[in-house]
Design a protein around this motif. Structure first.
Motif: not given
Length: 260
Positions: A207-229
């Protein structure tokens, strides 16, 4: 209204496509004929007006639109004259040129829906031959739109590629879900709890991937850059070439779709 005949109407895919179209009134039961080697076709009790036959030639003679929903290996056993009909193939690995030559049709649409059609969640690419009319295309868009998202693609080889990419339906994500469930169980989580947790995760992720304004690559980058688990997990997967594994699987599926 045009009469729609489905050769292979007892198959799971025919039902998965037809039931949403009937439920949304895209087609009427009295305009549908199903052919099958079985004496009765299950799954259509809510639409008693549907006709059935075991004779493909009879179906072809009475239909304006014919959907070919059989296994490619079984196509040689189908005898019907489809000249003058709009013919829609949902078969993998069967080029339009072979279908046109075998059945004498020049208005042909190749499509590739997937198993999510039953739930209105299929992505269905379709390609039309030059003689397909605008009215034909409108029907195709409406019929397959009832079971998800349908998009016309410019080149027939695109259908072979999408056979591997989206024709897999939920099977490829299910592979990841299996690994996640097994890992949870190996680390002490009860099997039923692991199963429901990952099912809900997959639902939320889709659901999130289908409705997010970010594309898949941007979603991955956001979580990688956050630096958490999550970043730690993603980084470990990326370092072990998770992209390469996925692409290898898609290459293998694509080659099989091409008959290699």
């Amino acid at each position: 209204m045009s009469t729609i005949g489905i050769i292979g109407g007892a198959g799971w895919l025919a039902g998965a496509l037809l039931r949403p179209a009937l439920a949304k009134s895209m087609v009427r039961a009295e305009d549908v004929i199903l052919s099958s080697r079985r004496t009765a076709v299950a799954g259509f009790d809510a639409w008693p007006g549907i006709r059935t036959t075991s004779d493909n030639a009879e179906l072809a003679a009475k239909s304006d639109i014919v959907i070919l929903s059989v296994r490619p290996d079984d196509l040689s056993g189908v005898e019907a004259d489809l000249s003058g009909k709009l013919v829609i193939s949902v078969m993998a690995r069967m080029p339009g040129s072979e279908i046109s030559k075998r059945f004498g049709c020049d208005r042909l649409v190749r499509t590739m829906p997937n198993a999510s059609a039953e739930f209105g969640q299929s992505f269905t690419p379709w390609h039309a031959s030059p003689n397909v009319t605008s009215a034909d295309k409108a029907f195709v868009a409406s019929f397959f739109g009832a079971s998800g998202i349908a998009r016309e693609v410019p080149n027939e080889p695109d259908i072979d590629y999408f056979t591997g990419l989206t024709g897999s339906g939920f099977a490829f994500p299910a592979l990841m879900a299996r690994a996640m469930i097994e890992h949870a169980i190996e680390n002490g989580v009860a099997p039923d709890l692991a199963d429901v947790a990952v099912r809900q995760l997959m639902l939320g992720a889709g659901t999130y991937v289908s409705v997010s304004k970010e594309n898949a690559a941007e979603i991955v980058k956001t979580f990688v850059d956050y630096g958490g688990t999550t970043s730690a997990g993603l980084t470990a997967m990326i370092e072990r070439d998770s992209d390469g594994v996925v692409k290898a699987g898609l290459d293998a599926a694509w080659q099989r779709a091409l008959g290699n």
